[in-house]
Design a protein around this motif. Sequence first.
Motif, PDB file in Angstrom:
ATOM      1  N   ARG A   1      -3.678   0.805   1.300  1.00 53.12           N
ATOM      2  CA  ARG A   1      -2.569   1.753   1.360  1.00 53.12           C
ATOM      3  C   ARG A   1      -1.244   1.017   1.553  1.00 53.12           C
ATOM      4  O   ARG A   1      -0.241   1.320   0.892  1.00 53.12           O
ATOM      5  CB  ARG A   1      -2.779   2.740   2.516  1.00 53.12           C
ATOM      6  N   TYR A   2      -1.232   0.054   2.472  1.00 55.97           N
ATOM      7  CA  TYR A   2       0.001  -0.693   2.701  1.00 55.97           C
ATOM      8  C   TYR A   2       0.418  -1.437   1.438  1.00 55.97           C
ATOM      9  O   TYR A   2       1.604  -1.438   1.062  1.00 55.97           O
ATOM     10  CB  TYR A   2      -0.192  -1.685   3.856  1.00 55.97           C
TER      11      TYR A   2
ATOM     12  N   TRP B   1       1.759   1.152  -0.978  1.00 55.16           N
ATOM     13  CA  TRP B   1       3.075   1.662  -0.591  1.00 55.16           C
ATOM     14  C   TRP B   1       4.162   0.625  -0.856  1.00 55.16           C
ATOM     15  O   TRP B   1       5.220   0.954  -1.402  1.00 55.16           O
ATOM     16  CB  TRP B   1       3.069   2.047   0.893  1.00 55.16           C
TER      17      TRP B   1
END
Length: 921
Positions: A793-794, A797
């Motif tokens: 996810r990081y 993003w």
Amino acid sequence: MLTFEITHRMFLLSTLDTMPPKRLDLLKVTHDLRLRLRALLRRETVEREMTEEMAFHLEMQTRKHIAAGCDPVEAQARARREFGNVELAKEDARDARRVSLLETLAKDIRFALRLLRRSPGYAIVSIVAIGLAIGINSAFFTLVDAFVWRPIPVPHSDQLVKIALRYRRGRSILVSYPQARAIATHGTSVGDVIFKARCAALAFRASSRTTAAPAAPGCVSGNYLSALGATALLGRSLNPNDDDVGATPTIVISDYFWTRVFARAPDVIGHDVIINGTHATVVGVIARSFVGTVPIVPDFWMTISLAARVGAIPGTLDDPENRVIDLRARLRPGVTLARAEAEMSGLVAEPGGHDRPGAQQVVGAVLTPNGSMLVATWQTTLVLAPALLVVALVLIIACANLATLSLSRALARQREIAIRLAMGASRGRLVRQLLTEGLVIALAGAALGLVLSRWTIAVVARSFFAWIRSSFGTVALNLSPSWRVVAYTIGLAGLAVVTFGLVPALQVTSQSLTSSLKGEDRALGTRIRRSRFRDTLVAVQVAASFVLLVASATLIASLRGLGSTPLGLDTSQVGVATFGLSAQGQVPAPLAAARDTFAVRVAALRGVQATARALFPPLTSWFPLLSVAPATDQPSYRHVQYNVVTPGYFALLEQRVVAGRAFSNSDTAGGANVAIVTRAAARALWPTSSAVDKRLRVASAHEEPDRLVRVIGIVADAHSGSLWDDDSDGYVYFPASAHDLSQNVMPLLVRASGSLTSATRDIEDVARRIDPNTPVTVEPMVAERETTLMPIRYGTWITTAVGAFGLGLALIGLYGIVAFAVLQRRRDLAIHVAMGALPRDVMRLVLARELRLVAVGLAAGLLLSTIEARLIAAWVIPLASLGPMAFLALGALLFTIALAATVIPARAALRVAPMLVLRQD
């Protein structure tokens, strides 16, 4: 000044014969350097002195002529004729100082600053755009530098090597304890051999009056801390004597743990603590500056012998197949890596004859330099390539936008530049002055980029490290910018200057001088000749935008795909309860009995619907591989994943039994040799018949004979392991024996009949009633899946944010450059309309040219995106691939924006009366 110079030179001549040649050369260099520095730093004083000296020479020459009988006016005129041009003499004197280049650069910088002050909008937009692009690249390079190039903060890290095992096929980064001892005892080519074992979190009690809490241990050899230069703030470090079997249990704690648990109490030395029920003494506090070989600092360090005693190390320490040691050493002076590797291979190589599929014969050792966190290899480069591509594209887009701004600004100043050329300025001098303006912008952007890079890394790292469990230790990664980061940032600034400054400067200074002076090549309104550079900028903008769109869309689609992967299991309201902490195969008997009691009492709770135990809880770990084959005379082994579970496991997770039966209590109590396979495993092993009641051969990694088990059931396929586990060959399940339940950590799976939060409180109450000093954790089964997804996810993003910024910059630049090109052709459009052409025909003419460039950019972007997709596919995690419709949609989006960028300014230009345009131009 001249008098001083003459006096100084006379002094040098008088001492010339007695002065050594080297000292004389040094004195000359020092003298010249002093004069140049004085000319630079005290320019006004030097200029005044030079003017006074020339006036003095003219006065002396005039007096000489007067003394010869000349009239004073004639004498002064004759003196001036003999002396020559005073200003030219001054220029010769300035050139003799050899600082004219620096003086010219200073003038150019002052002139550039005045121009930028007059155009604050251009300056702000340019500096922010290049600053953000450089900041993104600098942040990425800072991370690469921290892992790949920054030396490990230990003494003589360049001599450190990592020792791994080489098999017939593949390698292992871990070694067994007996192999590590053999290398440490008999290795002559290496010194400071240090061990670090992979160990589990432990229950830590600061005193007998406190409750236990999970803590992260560092299980190391006695010489580990001293060999890596650890400094003790209080007390002492570990030493080799602490690793003896009969030594008093001692630990040293980290500064972070000392602050968090002991509130930095100065009397912590000699403090008695309890680790998994075993008493130990704190003998030292290690300084925060010590990180070790990995950027995660454990809460405390203990010797490997103590770690084995308290159950922190899985399996048996003396088992040669139990590879849990991370082994490092230092090469001795004069020893090459190849020589040390040959010696280590002789110490660890196993004799031939291992032909069993489950066995892994060690054929040698592999030594790799360990001066940094990661070794720069082609695999590392391949993994970093997609991220490097994204940040490089952002920089390219920013440079292309600034090139557009620089070109339009330079064209607006074309008449000024033509006048300067007509007055005698050289083209090179003007190009240098224009490049200086770009240099000022780039250096300001680089400074802004360094600040933004530092701030971004700090914010992202703080939020990223926050979700890491404290039982893993304290993250202590040094992300401060090094000299390499600063040099890289300055290099990017220089590259940006050449990219967005040189070509516009060369182009604007190559225009026709006569037409420029007549005003025929003004930036807005006249027909300026077709610029290949401008056409290239359009294609580059489109191609870079398309690649960024594909990269961002790929990561978003991959994250959505990982988050929505069908499991085949019902994990809602299912929690994983772990009572007590220990490693696999090292469970103390009292803890094993307490876990049995815990499982029985939890199953009796009103809010609990079902319970089961598993060696590897679903979604929480990578399942190990096992070599199995049908029990035939010539078995064909396959690698499948396996698990050990208790009866009720499949019912709890609603993994349907499609044939045969599930495990029963008699299978567990009697230690029956039975197994259950998934549909995928059954198809792979017995493709033409049913697997029920078939005999399955399980290969052993040791010298024991293969184990034969009977398949009693087939269950539906389910994705039980990690999100990116390859479970295409299915799973094999074995019933948990009494030995498994007593010696292994088998967490309790709990399905709540109502709220899992309410059931968690009841489970924690049960644990406290059994033993208040044994820690218990209850986490939703899906929480581990979310934790596994967090790095992805990081990454998604961050990459998406970077891509969105680059894409926005590219779209703005694309609109601006196409609109500027249309406005440049405004006179052409007016002439076409005045000659009778219909507006739609003129619009078609404009669209044909501009959209042709967009098509070229889309084709280049499609090619680069294909290469990018192959690079991303090389990552260690599988990412989704975009289909043709997605590529078509992304291309249509860019085409629409380019179309709008062409139509809107063209329509605005066609609305103006042709005669008005021609009269203005």
